[in-house]
Write a protein that holds these residues in place. Structure first.
Motif, PDB file in Angstrom:
ATOM      1  N   TRP A 249       1.042  15.416 -24.804  1.00 15.96           N
ATOM      2  CA  TRP A 249       2.448  15.040 -25.026  1.00 15.96           C
ATOM      3  C   TRP A 249       3.056  14.378 -23.792  1.00 15.96           C
ATOM      4  O   TRP A 249       3.877  13.461 -23.908  1.00 15.96           O
ATOM      5  N   LEU A 250       2.642  14.814 -22.603  1.00 21.72           N
ATOM      6  CA  LEU A 250       3.176  14.236 -21.370  1.00 21.72           C
ATOM      7  C   LEU A 250       2.709  12.798 -21.212  1.00 21.72           C
ATOM      8  O   LEU A 250       3.491  11.925 -20.794  1.00 21.72           O
ATOM      9  N   VAL A 251       1.462  12.537 -21.565  1.00 21.53           N
ATOM     10  CA  VAL A 251       0.937  11.171 -21.493  1.00 21.53           C
ATOM     11  C   VAL A 251       1.655  10.282 -22.499  1.00 21.53           C
ATOM     12  O   VAL A 251       2.027   9.139 -22.203  1.00 21.53           O
ATOM     13  N   ASP A 252       1.860  10.811 -23.707  1.00 20.53           N
ATOM     14  CA  ASP A 252       2.558  10.034 -24.731  1.00 20.53           C
ATOM     15  C   ASP A 252       3.991   9.718 -24.321  1.00 20.53           C
ATOM     16  O   ASP A 252       4.524   8.650 -24.638  1.00 20.53           O
ATOM     17  N   ALA A 253       4.625  10.663 -23.613  1.00 12.24           N
ATOM     18  CA  ALA A 253       6.036  10.497 -23.247  1.00 12.24           C
ATOM     19  C   ALA A 253       6.234   9.630 -22.013  1.00 12.24           C
ATOM     20  O   ALA A 253       7.222   8.883 -21.914  1.00 12.24           O
ATOM     21  N   THR A 254       5.307   9.719 -21.057  1.00 10.43           N
ATOM     22  CA  THR A 254       5.513   9.038 -19.779  1.00 10.43           C
ATOM     23  C   THR A 254       4.463   7.988 -19.449  1.00 10.43           C
ATOM     24  O   THR A 254       4.666   7.164 -18.564  1.00 10.43           O
ATOM     25  N   GLY A 255       3.311   8.054 -20.116  1.00  7.56           N
ATOM     26  CA  GLY A 255       2.229   7.129 -19.809  1.00  7.56           C
ATOM     27  C   GLY A 255       1.362   7.572 -18.648  1.00  7.56           C
ATOM     28  O   GLY A 255       0.391   6.903 -18.311  1.00  7.56           O
ATOM     29  N   LEU A 256       1.702   8.716 -18.019  1.00 11.18           N
ATOM     30  CA  LEU A 256       0.942   9.231 -16.892  1.00 11.18           C
ATOM     31  C   LEU A 256       0.447  10.644 -17.171  1.00 11.18           C
ATOM     32  O   LEU A 256       1.110  11.413 -17.871  1.00 11.18           O
ATOM     33  N   HIS A 257      -0.713  10.988 -16.626  1.00 12.62           N
ATOM     34  CA  HIS A 257      -1.254  12.336 -16.747  1.00 12.62           C
ATOM     35  C   HIS A 257      -0.529  13.275 -15.793  1.00 12.62           C
ATOM     36  O   HIS A 257       0.116  12.849 -14.823  1.00 12.62           O
ATOM     37  N   MET A 258      -0.673  14.575 -16.042  1.00 14.35           N
ATOM     38  CA  MET A 258      -0.101  15.561 -15.134  1.00 14.35           C
ATOM     39  C   MET A 258      -0.663  15.378 -13.728  1.00 14.35           C
ATOM     40  O   MET A 258       0.058  15.466 -12.723  1.00 14.35           O
ATOM     41  N   GLY A 259      -1.988  15.129 -13.631  1.00 13.44           N
ATOM     42  CA  GLY A 259      -2.604  14.919 -12.329  1.00 13.44           C
ATOM     43  C   GLY A 259      -1.977  13.758 -11.578  1.00 13.44           C
ATOM     44  O   GLY A 259      -1.833  13.804 -10.354  1.00 13.44           O
ATOM     45  N   GLN A 260      -1.576  12.702 -12.290  1.00 11.87           N
ATOM     46  CA  GLN A 260      -0.950  11.554 -11.636  1.00 11.87           C
ATOM     47  C   GLN A 260       0.452  11.884 -11.150  1.00 11.87           C
ATOM     48  O   GLN A 260       0.860  11.468 -10.060  1.00 11.87           O
ATOM     49  N   TRP A 261       1.201  12.632 -11.952  1.00 11.89           N
ATOM     50  CA  TRP A 261       2.540  13.045 -11.527  1.00 11.89           C
ATOM     51  C   TRP A 261       2.460  13.917 -10.273  1.00 11.89           C
ATOM     52  O   TRP A 261       3.287  13.806  -9.363  1.00 11.89           O
ATOM     53  N   LEU A 262       1.448  14.785 -10.205  1.00 10.28           N
ATOM     54  CA  LEU A 262       1.290  15.644  -9.031  1.00 10.28           C
ATOM     55  C   LEU A 262       0.827  14.851  -7.812  1.00 10.28           C
ATOM     56  O   LEU A 262       1.031  15.291  -6.674  1.00 10.28           O
ATOM     57  N   CYS A 263       0.191  13.707  -8.041  1.00  8.83           N
ATOM     58  CA  CYS A 263      -0.282  12.887  -6.926  1.00  8.83           C
ATOM     59  C   CYS A 263       0.822  12.036  -6.314  1.00  8.83           C
ATOM     60  O   CYS A 263       0.704  11.626  -5.147  1.00  8.83           O
ATOM     61  N   ILE A 264       1.862  11.749  -7.055  1.00  6.15           N
ATOM     62  CA  ILE A 264       2.936  10.897  -6.533  1.00  6.15           C
ATOM     63  C   ILE A 264       3.562  11.479  -5.265  1.00  6.15           C
ATOM     64  O   ILE A 264       3.688  10.776  -4.252  1.00  6.15           O
ATOM     65  N   PRO A 265       3.973  12.768  -5.260  1.00  6.85           N
ATOM     66  CA  PRO A 265       4.499  13.314  -3.988  1.00  6.85           C
ATOM     67  C   PRO A 265       3.454  13.356  -2.885  1.00  6.85           C
ATOM     68  O   PRO A 265       3.804  13.266  -1.696  1.00  6.85           O
ATOM     69  N   MET A 266       2.163  13.482  -3.234  1.00  7.20           N
ATOM     70  CA  MET A 266       1.115  13.456  -2.218  1.00  7.20           C
ATOM     71  C   MET A 266       1.032  12.073  -1.579  1.00  7.20           C
ATOM     72  O   MET A 266       0.890  11.949  -0.351  1.00  7.20           O
ATOM     73  N   ILE A 267       1.121  11.028  -2.378  1.00 13.22           N
ATOM     74  CA  ILE A 267       1.052   9.665  -1.856  1.00 13.22           C
ATOM     75  C   ILE A 267       2.244   9.388  -0.948  1.00 13.22           C
ATOM     76  O   ILE A 267       2.099   8.829   0.153  1.00 13.22           O
ATOM     77  N   ILE A 268       3.427   9.808  -1.381  1.00 10.68           N
ATOM     78  CA  ILE A 268       4.633   9.587  -0.579  1.00 10.68           C
ATOM     79  C   ILE A 268       4.573  10.401   0.711  1.00 10.68           C
ATOM     80  O   ILE A 268       4.811   9.886   1.811  1.00 10.68           O
ATOM     81  N   GLY A 269       4.253  11.696   0.584  1.00 10.02           N
ATOM     82  CA  GLY A 269       4.192  12.558   1.752  1.00 10.02           C
ATOM     83  C   GLY A 269       3.103  12.152   2.723  1.00 10.02           C
ATOM     84  O   GLY A 269       3.303  12.149   3.943  1.00 10.02           O
ATOM     85  N   GLY A 270       1.929  11.804   2.190  1.00  8.73           N
ATOM     86  CA  GLY A 270       0.835  11.373   3.056  1.00  8.73           C
ATOM     87  C   GLY A 270       1.159  10.090   3.785  1.00  8.73           C
ATOM     88  O   GLY A 270       0.865   9.948   4.979  1.00  8.73           O
ATOM     89  N   GLY A 271       1.781   9.149   3.092  1.00 10.09           N
ATOM     90  CA  GLY A 271       2.181   7.902   3.732  1.00 10.09           C
ATOM     91  C   GLY A 271       3.177   8.138   4.848  1.00 10.09           C
ATOM     92  O   GLY A 271       3.108   7.503   5.913  1.00 10.09           O
ATOM     93  N   TRP A 272       4.118   9.059   4.628  1.00 12.00           N
ATOM     94  CA  TRP A 272       5.113   9.381   5.664  1.00 12.00           C
ATOM     95  C   TRP A 272       4.454  10.013   6.886  1.00 12.00           C
ATOM     96  O   TRP A 272       4.791   9.675   8.022  1.00 12.00           O
ATOM     97  N   LEU A 273       3.504  10.927   6.669  1.00 11.35           N
ATOM     98  CA  LEU A 273       2.813  11.561   7.789  1.00 11.35           C
ATOM     99  C   LEU A 273       2.056  10.538   8.629  1.00 11.35           C
ATOM    100  O   LEU A 273       2.056  10.606   9.863  1.00 11.35           O
ATOM    101  N   VAL A 274       1.402   9.599   7.973  1.00 14.01           N
ATOM    102  CA  VAL A 274       0.655   8.565   8.694  1.00 14.01           C
ATOM    103  C   VAL A 274       1.609   7.651   9.460  1.00 14.01           C
ATOM    104  O   VAL A 274       1.383   7.326  10.634  1.00 14.01           O
ATOM    105  N   ALA A 275       2.693   7.240   8.812  1.00  7.77           N
ATOM    106  CA  ALA A 275       3.625   6.302   9.430  1.00  7.77           C
ATOM    107  C   ALA A 275       4.352   6.899  10.629  1.00  7.77           C
ATOM    108  O   ALA A 275       4.737   6.165  11.553  1.00  7.77           O
ATOM    109  N   THR A 276       4.559   8.206  10.626  1.00  9.21           N
ATOM    110  CA  THR A 276       5.327   8.848  11.706  1.00  9.21           C
ATOM    111  C   THR A 276       4.434   9.568  12.711  1.00  9.21           C
ATOM    112  O   THR A 276       4.948  10.252  13.600  1.00  9.21           O
ATOM    113  N   ALA A 277       3.130   9.437  12.587  1.00 11.55           N
ATOM    114  CA  ALA A 277       2.211  10.205  13.433  1.00 11.55           C
ATOM    115  C   ALA A 277       2.322   9.829  14.912  1.00 11.55           C
ATOM    116  O   ALA A 277       2.273  10.695  15.793  1.00 11.55           O
TER     117      ALA A 277
END
Length: 294
Positions: A249-277
Motif C-alpha cells: 500500500w505504501l508503494v501504491d500511495a507514494t511510489g517508494l518502498h519503506m526501505g527507500q523512505w528510511l534511506c532518505i534521512p540517511m542520505i541527507i544526514g550522511g551528506g551533512w556529516l561529509v560536508a561539515t567534517a
C-alpha cells in the motif's frame, strides 16, 4: 501474462537447482542456520579488521575499549534490528502477537534499526570511558560492510527478500513468490545486488578513504560516507526489490518502498556529516600509543 511468465521462468536458473539450504548444520535436536553464522562472521571479521584500524596513529580508543565495543555493538545490532523491523515493517505484531517480537529465530531484522541500536551502543560506551563517540563511529563504519555482505548472502541462501520479476539472463526463479497455482516468475537476485553494493563496493570506498586520505582525522567523515553510501545503494536496489507484502500500500500511495523512505534521512544526514567534517578536524591524541597526529 501467464504465458509470458512461463516462458521467462523456463529459460532461467531455478533456485531449487542450486541445492542451498538455510540450515548449515543439522543435528536433529539442534540446528545452526546460515543466517546466524552470517551475523557471527560479520562480527568476528569486523572485530579483527577494527583492531587493524586501531593499530594506526591517532586511534580513538584502545584494544580494551574495542573488546567492550563488540559486546555493546552486538546488543545494539540485535535489539535495534529487531525492534526496527517491528516498528518499520510489522507494527501490527505489537498488539496482535507481542510474544513473537522475541522470536528472533523466525527472522525479521531491520538494518536501519540496527544502525540506530549500534549508534546508541557506541554513545553509551563512549560516555562510560570518556571517549569521542563520533570518531569511534567512524571506525565502526569501516567494518560494517562485512556484516552487510554476509547478511545479504544469507538472505540469498534463505531464498528471501527476492527482487521483482525480470527477464535478464541472471534472473532466478525463487520458490513460493506468488499465489498457489500461478507460475513462479524469474526475478532479480536483489540480495546479491545488495551484497555487492552495500558490502563489497562500500567496503572498498571506506578502505580508500581510511588508508589513502586523512579522513579519519575529520570526525564524522567516515561514518558520513558510510551512511550516505548505504543510503544511495539501498535506495537504488529497492527499485529492483519486491516490496514487503504488508507494505505494498505504501508503494501504491507514494511510489517508494519503506526501505527507500528510511534511506532518505540517511542520505541527507550522511551528506551533512561529509560536508561539515573538515570544520571538526582537530589535533588527535591517540588513546593507545604516543604519536600525536594533527
Amino acid at each position: 501474462m501467464l504465458l509470458q511468465l512461463l516462458a521467462a521462468a523456463g529459460d532461467h536458473l531455478h533456485f531449487a537447482d542450486l541445492g542451498l539450504d538455510p540450515v548449515a548444520i543439522n543435528l536433529g535436536f539442534f540446528q545452526i542456520k546460515w543466517y546466524s553464522l552470517a551475523y557471527i562472521a560479520g562480527i568476528l571479521i569486523g572485530w579483527w579488521y577494527l583492531l587493524k584500524l586501531l593499530a594506526q596513529p591517532g586511534a580513538p580508543m584502545a584494544r580494551r575499549h574495542a573488546d567492550d565495543l563488540v559486546f555493546y555493538a552486538t546488543l545494539g545490532i540485535i535489539l535495534g534490528g529487531r525492534l526496527g523491523y517491528v516498528l518499520f515493517y510489522a507494527p501490527n505484531m505489537i498488539w496482535e502477537s507481542p510474544l513473537q517480537i522475541v522470536r528472533l529465530w523466525d527472522g525479521g531484522m531491520s538494518f536501519h534499526g540496527g544502525v540506530i541500536g549500534t549508534t546508541i551502543a557506541i554513545i553509551l560506551l563512549a560516555r562510560r570511558h570518556k571517549l569521542d563517540w563520533l570518531r569511534i563511529h567512524d571506525y565502526v563504519a569501516c567494518v560494517a560492510p562485512f556484516g552487510l555482505f554476509f547478511g545479504r548472502l544469507a538472505n540469498f541462501v534463505n531464498g528471501e527478500l527476492w527482487g521483482k520479476p525480470a527477464n535478464v539472463p541472471w534472473a532466478i526463479v525463487f520458490r513460493n513468490t506468488v499465489q498457489t497455482g500461478l507460475p513462479e516468475p524469474a526475478r532479480h537476485p536483489s540480495q546479491l545486488y545488495e551484497a555487492g553494493l552495500e558490502g563489497i563496493l562500500l567496503f572498498v570506498v571506506l578502505w580508500f578513504f581510511f588508508w589513502r586520505t586523512d579522513s579519519r582525522y575529520q570526525p564524522g567523515k567516515l561514518v558520513g560516507i558510510f551512511v550516505l553510501g548505504y543510503g544511495l545503494c539501498r535506495f537504488f536496489v529497492e527499485f529492483f526489490r519486491e516490496p514487503d507484502a504488508q507494505l505494498v500500500w505504501l508503494v501504491d500511495a507514494t511510489g517508494l518502498h519503506m526501505g527507500q523512505w528510511l534511506c532518505i534521512p540517511m542520505i541527507i544526514g550522511g551528506g551533512w556529516l561529509v560536508a561539515t567534517a573538515k570544520r571538526r578536524r582537530q589535533r588527535v591524541e591517540p588513546i593507545a600509543g604516543s604519536e600525536s597526529v594533527a
